[in-house]
Design a protein around this motif. Structure first.
Motif, short mmCIF file in Angstrom:
data_model
loop_
_atom_site.label_atom_id
_atom_site.label_comp_id
_atom_site.label_asym_id
_atom_site.label_seq_id
_atom_site.Cartn_x
_atom_site.Cartn_y
_atom_site.Cartn_z
N ILE A 1 6.59 -27.49 75.47
CA ILE A 1 6.67 -28.75 74.70
C ILE A 1 7.76 -28.66 73.64
O ILE A 1 8.54 -29.60 73.44
CB ILE A 1 5.31 -29.07 74.07
N LEU A 2 7.82 -27.51 72.95
CA LEU A 2 8.83 -27.33 71.90
C LEU A 2 10.24 -27.40 72.49
O LEU A 2 11.13 -28.06 71.93
CB LEU A 2 8.61 -25.98 71.21
N GLY B 1 -1.90 -20.58 77.00
CA GLY B 1 -1.76 -21.66 76.02
C GLY B 1 -0.41 -21.62 75.33
O GLY B 1 0.20 -22.66 75.07
N LEU B 2 0.10 -20.40 75.08
CA LEU B 2 1.37 -20.25 74.37
C LEU B 2 2.54 -20.77 75.21
O LEU B 2 3.49 -21.34 74.67
CB LEU B 2 1.59 -18.78 74.02
N TRP C 1 2.57 -23.27 77.14
CA TRP C 1 2.63 -24.73 77.02
C TRP C 1 3.24 -25.13 75.68
O TRP C 1 3.95 -26.14 75.59
CB TRP C 1 1.24 -25.34 77.19
N VAL C 2 2.97 -24.34 74.64
CA VAL C 2 3.58 -24.61 73.33
C VAL C 2 5.10 -24.46 73.44
O VAL C 2 5.85 -25.30 72.94
CB VAL C 2 3.02 -23.64 72.26
N TYR C 3 5.54 -23.39 74.10
CA TYR C 3 6.98 -23.17 74.31
C TYR C 3 7.58 -24.31 75.12
O TYR C 3 8.68 -24.80 74.82
CB TYR C 3 7.22 -21.85 75.04
#
Length: 297
Positions: free
Chosen positions: A13-14, A6-7, A9-11
């Motif tokens: 998108i950011l 999950g992390l 994907w956060v990276y």
């Protein structure tokens, strides 16, 4: 494992938001600076930010890793900083971001051919589909902007090859080096060459600093350097280490969406055909990164 999945994907998108915005910042910076001043100044300011935040971290870099740190610095930061600035003197910021989507394709090809990093059929299929979407965006962009000199797109294409080399270097040779150490080490190597180039561009002429456009452009470069380079480099290095080269480089598929949004606000053209290309690109990202289903016995 789920947390890491999950992390990443956060990276992703950011980074897409940060790097997607960097193209319009380059465009605005060029209003008061030439391409060589922009590239050199971007490198120098980024280096200063990273030296403040991570200079102590370079002590952890092993002697044998420095050759890869140096190559990573020139391939992933130094030359692209100049090449993108040169390209955007002739082509729109959104077009530059679209061409940047060649990075995942080059990452797969170079990873397999040179670095012997394994890929699977789904990754290759995803990259091909994403590239088709990118081609649609490019062709429509050429149609909407017939007066632009697309020979300058070569500078972006060369940068995508360098980015692909950099991604594979980090994954294969710098996996155990901290992301901040990699980024700071990169700029230890390329800081002085950038300073020498800036000194030969007439940047330091007194009359330049009396020009408001010149000063405003420096402000844009400062924002670009902190967010689009220094912070983004650390985040990207971490993303490469926690995922795969193909996944990390797929950030270049989402960046054009952000860049097109900014371009639209800046009166650059956008069509429904480009929207279709964007959807195809996202499909390619999904396929390239979808995990195969486990077969129950």
């Amino acid at each position: 494992m789920k947390t890491t999945n999950g992390l990443k994907w956060v990276y992703l998108i950011l980074l897409s938001l940060i790097w997607g915005t960097s193209f319009i910042l380059i465009k605005k910076s060029l209003l008061g600076l030439n391409a060589y001043q922009l590239g050199a100044l971007r490198t120098i300011i980024t280096g200063l930010f990273l030296f403040i935040a991570g200079f102590k971290s370079i002590k952890s870099i092993k002697k044998e890793s420095w050759k890869w740190i140096a190559l990573s610095g020139f391939m992933g930061s130094f030359f692209p900083s100049f090449f993108f600035a040169i390209a955007e003197t002739e082509i729109d910021s959104a077009v530059a971001s679209i061409l940047n989507s060649l990075v995942p394709l080059n990452t797969v090809l170079l990873g397999a051919a040179i670095f012997k990093i394994a890929t699977n059929t789904r990754q290759v299929l995803g990259v091909i589909i994403g590239f088709i979407g990118t081609s649609i965006l490019i062709m429509k962009g050429a149609e909407l902007n017939p007066n632009q000199n697309y020979l300058y797109a070569t500078f972006v294409i060369l940068s995508t090859i360098m980015y692909a080399i950099n991604v594979n270097i980090i994954k294969k040779y710098l996996q155990d080096v901290k992301p901040l150490s990699i980024a700071t080490g990169n700029y230890v190597v390329i800081f002085l060459p950038a300073l020498v180039i800036l000194a030969f561009t007439d940047f330091f002429k007194v009359e330049n600093f009396k020009n408001n456009t010149f000063l405003t452009s420096i402000g844009f470069v400062a924002v670009l350097s902190f967010f689009g380079t220094a912070l983004a480099k650390v985040l990207f290095n971490k993303l490469v280490q926690m995922s795969t080269p193909v996944f990390a480089s797929s950030v270049t598929y989402i960046m054009p969406i952000v860049a097109l949004f900014w371009g639209l606000l800046d009166n650059e053209t956008f069509s429904w055909t480009q929207g279709l290309g964007t959807i195809i690109i996202l499909l390619g990202v999904y396929l390239a990164n979808k995990k195969p289903k486990k077969i129950r016995s």
